[in-house]
Motif scaffolding. Sequence first.
Motif, PDB file in Angstrom:
ATOM      1  N   TYR A 166       0.775  -1.037  -0.011  1.00  0.00           N
ATOM      2  CA  TYR A 166       0.233  -0.158  -0.370  1.00  0.00           C
ATOM      3  C   TYR A 166       1.115   1.003  -0.148  1.00  0.00           C
ATOM      4  N   GLU A 167       0.385   2.535  -0.543  1.00  0.00           N
ATOM      5  CA  GLU A 167       0.706   3.765   0.023  1.00  0.00           C
ATOM      6  C   GLU A 167       0.476   4.048   0.655  1.00  0.00           C
ATOM      7  N   ARG A 168       1.208   4.790   1.424  1.00  0.00           N
ATOM      8  CA  ARG A 168       1.461   5.873   2.767  1.00  0.00           C
ATOM      9  C   ARG A 168       1.178   7.654   2.056  1.00  0.00           C
ATOM     10  N   ARG A 169      -0.263   7.782   2.499  1.00  0.00           N
ATOM     11  CA  ARG A 169      -0.521   9.120   2.147  1.00  0.00           C
ATOM     12  C   ARG A 169      -1.089   9.599   3.158  1.00  0.00           C
ATOM     13  N   GLU A 170      -1.258  11.190   3.385  1.00  0.00           N
ATOM     14  CA  GLU A 170      -1.756  12.216   4.390  1.00  0.00           C
ATOM     15  C   GLU A 170      -2.943  12.504   4.321  1.00  0.00           C
ATOM     16  N   GLY A 171      -4.071  12.063   3.679  1.00  0.00           N
ATOM     17  CA  GLY A 171      -5.365  11.955   4.326  1.00  0.00           C
ATOM     18  C   GLY A 171      -5.841  11.615   5.655  1.00  0.00           C
ATOM     19  N   MET A 172      -7.146  11.988   6.235  1.00  0.00           N
ATOM     20  CA  MET A 172      -7.320  11.192   7.434  1.00  0.00           C
ATOM     21  C   MET A 172      -7.590   9.917   7.361  1.00  0.00           C
ATOM     22  N   LEU A 173      -8.795   9.484   6.091  1.00  0.00           N
ATOM     23  CA  LEU A 173      -9.098   8.214   5.955  1.00  0.00           C
ATOM     24  C   LEU A 173      -7.681   7.652   5.861  1.00  0.00           C
ATOM     25  N   GLU A 174      -7.061   8.096   4.721  1.00  0.00           N
ATOM     26  CA  GLU A 174      -6.076   7.219   4.364  1.00  0.00           C
ATOM     27  C   GLU A 174      -5.158   7.291   5.389  1.00  0.00           C
ATOM     28  N   GLN A 175      -5.054   7.573   6.218  1.00  0.00           N
ATOM     29  CA  GLN A 175      -4.234   6.922   7.282  1.00  0.00           C
ATOM     30  C   GLN A 175      -4.561   5.800   7.996  1.00  0.00           C
ATOM     31  N   HIS A 176      -5.411   5.900   7.925  1.00  0.00           N
ATOM     32  CA  HIS A 176      -6.249   4.238   8.536  1.00  0.00           C
ATOM     33  C   HIS A 176      -6.373   3.285   7.803  1.00  0.00           C
ATOM     34  N   PHE A 177      -6.840   3.263   6.526  1.00  0.00           N
ATOM     35  CA  PHE A 177      -7.496   2.262   5.747  1.00  0.00           C
ATOM     36  C   PHE A 177      -5.895   2.568   4.830  1.00  0.00           C
ATOM     37  N   HIS A 178      -5.976   1.846   4.675  1.00  0.00           N
ATOM     38  CA  HIS A 178      -4.324   1.100   3.208  1.00  0.00           C
ATOM     39  C   HIS A 178      -5.203   1.439   2.067  1.00  0.00           C
ATOM     40  N   SER A 179      -4.165   2.298   1.208  1.00  0.00           N
ATOM     41  CA  SER A 179      -4.800   2.175  -0.503  1.00  0.00           C
ATOM     42  C   SER A 179      -3.323   2.399  -1.253  1.00  0.00           C
ATOM     43  N   GLY A 180      -3.950   2.445  -2.508  1.00  0.00           N
ATOM     44  CA  GLY A 180      -3.028   3.020  -3.384  1.00  0.00           C
ATOM     45  C   GLY A 180      -2.121   1.534  -4.355  1.00  0.00           C
ATOM     46  N   SER A 181      -1.273   1.577  -4.863  1.00  0.00           N
ATOM     47  CA  SER A 181      -0.841   0.522  -5.006  1.00  0.00           C
ATOM     48  C   SER A 181      -1.078  -0.836  -4.918  1.00  0.00           C
ATOM     49  N   LEU A 182      -0.550  -2.085  -5.121  1.00  0.00           N
ATOM     50  CA  LEU A 182      -1.446  -3.226  -5.111  1.00  0.00           C
ATOM     51  C   LEU A 182       0.291  -3.939  -5.063  1.00  0.00           C
ATOM     52  N   GLU A 183       0.703  -3.209  -6.287  1.00  0.00           N
ATOM     53  CA  GLU A 183       2.151  -4.633  -6.641  1.00  0.00           C
ATOM     54  C   GLU A 183       3.353  -3.843  -5.791  1.00  0.00           C
ATOM     55  N   PHE A 184       4.141  -4.904  -5.131  1.00  0.00           N
ATOM     56  CA  PHE A 184       4.924  -5.203  -4.728  1.00  0.00           C
ATOM     57  C   PHE A 184       5.971  -3.859  -5.131  1.00  0.00           C
ATOM     58  N   ASP A 185       7.525  -3.346  -4.232  1.00  0.00           N
ATOM     59  CA  ASP A 185       8.040  -2.679  -5.326  1.00  0.00           C
ATOM     60  C   ASP A 185       9.106  -4.085  -5.598  1.00  0.00           C
ATOM     61  N   PRO A 186       9.561  -2.810  -6.438  1.00  0.00           N
ATOM     62  CA  PRO A 186      10.630  -4.678  -7.808  1.00  0.00           C
ATOM     63  C   PRO A 186      11.903  -4.596  -6.805  1.00  0.00           C
ATOM     64  N   ALA A 187      12.716  -3.557  -5.976  1.00  0.00           N
ATOM     65  CA  ALA A 187      13.821  -4.936  -5.293  1.00  0.00           C
ATOM     66  C   ALA A 187      12.755  -5.402  -4.697  1.00  0.00           C
ATOM     67  N   GLU A 188      11.574  -5.132  -3.891  1.00  0.00           N
ATOM     68  CA  GLU A 188      11.268  -6.252  -2.916  1.00  0.00           C
ATOM     69  C   GLU A 188      10.926  -8.028  -3.634  1.00  0.00           C
ATOM     70  N   VAL A 189      10.143  -7.175  -4.984  1.00  0.00           N
ATOM     71  CA  VAL A 189      10.016  -8.582  -6.176  1.00  0.00           C
ATOM     72  C   VAL A 189      11.464  -9.675  -5.842  1.00  0.00           C
ATOM     73  N   GLU A 190      13.423  -8.841  -6.536  1.00  0.00           N
ATOM     74  CA  GLU A 190      13.842  -9.702  -6.868  1.00  0.00           C
ATOM     75  C   GLU A 190      14.352  -9.815  -5.537  1.00  0.00           C
ATOM     76  N   ARG A 191      14.277  -9.439  -4.877  1.00  0.00           N
ATOM     77  CA  ARG A 191      15.128 -10.099  -3.004  1.00  0.00           C
ATOM     78  C   ARG A 191      13.976 -11.510  -2.847  1.00  0.00           C
ATOM     79  N   LEU A 192      13.006 -11.736  -3.165  1.00  0.00           N
ATOM     80  CA  LEU A 192      12.216 -12.804  -3.222  1.00  0.00           C
ATOM     81  C   LEU A 192      11.742 -13.690  -3.510  1.00  0.00           C
ATOM     82  N   THR A 193      12.033 -12.983  -5.082  1.00  0.00           N
ATOM     83  CA  THR A 193      12.396 -14.354  -6.764  1.00  0.00           C
ATOM     84  C   THR A 193      14.031 -15.530  -5.897  1.00  0.00           C
TER      85      THR A 193
END
Length: 211
Positions: free
Chosen positions: A92-119
Amino acid sequence: MRRILRDKFRLGLFDDPYVDPDAAVELVGAPDGRALGREVQRRSVVHLAGGPRTATRLYVEGIDPAVAAGYGTVVADPELAELAVVRLATPYERREGMLEQHFHSGSLEFDPAEVERLTALAAAVPTAFAAQLERPAVLTPLAPHAALLIGEFGAADEVVLDAALGRAPMTGTLPFDLPASDAAVAASREDVPFDTAAPLFRHGHRATGGS
């Protein structure tokens, strides 16, 4: 909302909203309630792909090593393990909106560096990925490399390990589509259920065999 309110009325929460503190002490955390909760967790685990493995040397991430020690020898070096069991939090993406600070939102894709590490990890040792699906993660880059791919919804470490090691059947079904990409999500219609084009796994999915 109607279904939630219906159950609250059935429980009498609007007729008698006050609790008996003494009774609460006896009820909350009672052994039979804990056992029922653990069984619900087990039944919710979704077998997405691959199959469980038997192993006595385990490498774990996102799992309490003390819990994993009850299933075998826990090693710090993945190359010394027979199986890696990795719990994944949905991106999820860290955002500044009041609701979005409590409910995860944004991209559903893993960071490319993390994908590389996990693979790379999955190339070194057979790896069971257990995705905690608080929201539909994009597992497309990880699925081809997983010895086992599990969907879970906040299960205990023991439940995840039982599934990964084939000690408990995985009988849950996927409650939503797992999209192939963020682009597929953006192209779907917000007011139409299960409208994701060519999802990695479709709503209702459960892998056959191996569980």
